[in-house]
Scaffold this motif. Structure first.
Motif, PDB file in Angstrom:
ATOM      1  N   MET A 142      -6.709  -3.727   6.226  1.00 31.70           N
ATOM      2  CA  MET A 142      -6.780  -2.888   5.037  1.00 31.70           C
ATOM      3  C   MET A 142      -7.430  -3.663   3.893  1.00 31.70           C
ATOM      4  O   MET A 142      -7.510  -4.899   3.918  1.00 31.70           O
ATOM      5  N   ARG A 145      -5.746   8.212  10.305  1.00 32.03           N
ATOM      6  CA  ARG A 145      -5.658   7.766   8.921  1.00 32.03           C
ATOM      7  C   ARG A 145      -4.241   7.303   8.584  1.00 32.03           C
ATOM      8  O   ARG A 145      -3.269   7.705   9.232  1.00 32.03           O
ATOM      9  N   ASP A 185       0.834  -1.191   0.000  1.00 37.43           N
ATOM     10  CA  ASP A 185       0.000   0.000   0.000  1.00 37.43           C
ATOM     11  C   ASP A 185       0.876   1.251   0.000  1.00 37.43           C
ATOM     12  O   ASP A 185       1.963   1.245   0.532  1.00 37.43           O
ATOM     13  N   HIS A 218      -3.555  -8.692   2.063  1.00 31.47           N
ATOM     14  CA  HIS A 218      -3.950  -7.457   2.724  1.00 31.47           C
ATOM     15  C   HIS A 218      -3.181  -7.315   4.029  1.00 31.47           C
ATOM     16  O   HIS A 218      -2.595  -8.274   4.530  1.00 31.47           O
ATOM     17  N   SER A 264      -1.205   5.851  -1.503  1.00 30.04           N
ATOM     18  CA  SER A 264      -2.589   5.599  -1.111  1.00 30.04           C
ATOM     19  C   SER A 264      -2.858   6.170   0.267  1.00 30.04           C
ATOM     20  O   SER A 264      -1.939   6.472   1.030  1.00 30.04           O
ATOM     21  N   LYS A 265      -4.144   6.329   0.583  1.00 28.35           N
ATOM     22  CA  LYS A 265      -4.600   6.796   1.884  1.00 28.35           C
ATOM     23  C   LYS A 265      -5.765   5.922   2.318  1.00 28.35           C
ATOM     24  O   LYS A 265      -6.543   5.442   1.496  1.00 28.35           O
ATOM     25  N   GLU A 266      -5.888   5.750   3.624  1.00 26.94           N
ATOM     26  CA  GLU A 266      -6.990   4.958   4.170  1.00 26.94           C
ATOM     27  C   GLU A 266      -7.402   5.543   5.509  1.00 26.94           C
ATOM     28  O   GLU A 266      -6.554   5.762   6.391  1.00 26.94           O
ATOM     29  N   THR A 289      -1.346   6.823   5.571  1.00 25.32           N
ATOM     30  CA  THR A 289      -0.883   7.228   4.244  1.00 25.32           C
ATOM     31  C   THR A 289       0.403   6.479   3.958  1.00 25.32           C
ATOM     32  O   THR A 289       1.189   6.189   4.862  1.00 25.32           O
TER      33      THR A 289
END
Length: 206
Positions: free
Chosen positions: A163, A130, A2, A114, A145-147, A132
């Motif tokens: 994730m 969050r 990620d 994942h 990416s960000k989540e 990143t």
């Protein structure tokens, strides 16, 4: 792996200022009200039964009598687990310094996997945590990416967050060594961890 915000790929020890989001990294933030302690949250609207029950559920039974008036949330990212059907789970302890030594792990090309993070929260609620991540290959940014992980109340137990599933790239040009930088940042733009590491993509798992 990620991937997230743009930073120096050299894996240096982050300075205090580098561990905070910049205007270039993050979108404009909503203006929040004044910060309240857990004790203030519990005392406010205490005569409203439904609100009281909701707050107790959110705060996980925190004892207001032992909570200080103002404390910053203490967030520790304890471990990263790589989960795939191709092999047993790979559990990696995360150093508090945020810097790993040498190659941290190897991914198999074209494999579905994942990530699962173990997170410990103490002292106070952390809002809008969050993730990143940015990845480079030969000094060129190849993915980001960000989540949004969510809001977490302090509790004795460790949280786990999984994730979304990803697939590693495959082919001759995909194989090789990568550098990455991961950050965990909250709504106050405080970075609780900046993690620098290297990983490989190869024909098979290590």
């Amino acid at each position: 792996m990620d991937k997230g915000d743009v930073s120096d790929p050299e894996g240096k020890q982050p300075s205090e200022s580098s561990c905070y989001a910049t205007e270039d990294e993050e979108e404009a933030k909503i203006q929040l009200g004044p910060k309240m302690s857990i004790k203030q949250h519990l005392e406010k609207d205490k005569d409203d039964e439904s609100l009281r029950r909701w707050k107790e559920q959110l705060l996980g039974g925190v004892d207001a009598s032992v909570v200080e008036e103002v404390q910053e949330p203490d967030v520790k990212i304890l471990s990263l687990t790589i989960i795939t059907a191709d092999r047993s789970d790979l559990v990696l302890d995360i150093p508090e310094s945020g810097n790993t030594n040498g190659l941290w792990f190897t991914l198999k090309e074209g494999s579905k996997y994942h990530l699962r993070f173990s997170i410990k929260v103490s002292n106070d609620i952390v809002c809008g945590l969050r993730y990143t991540n940015t990845v480079w290959k030969t000094g060129i940014k190849v993915d980001s990416s960000k989540e949004m992980l969510g809001t977490f109340s302090p509790q004795a137990e460790t949280y786990t967050h999984e994730m979304p599933e990803e697939t590693t790239p495959s082919g001759y040009f995909a194989r090789g060594s990568y550098t990455a930088k991961t950050k965990f940042i909250d709504d106050d733009n405080k970075c609780h961890l900046e993690l620098n590491y290297t990983f490989d993509i190869q024909k098979d798992w290590a």
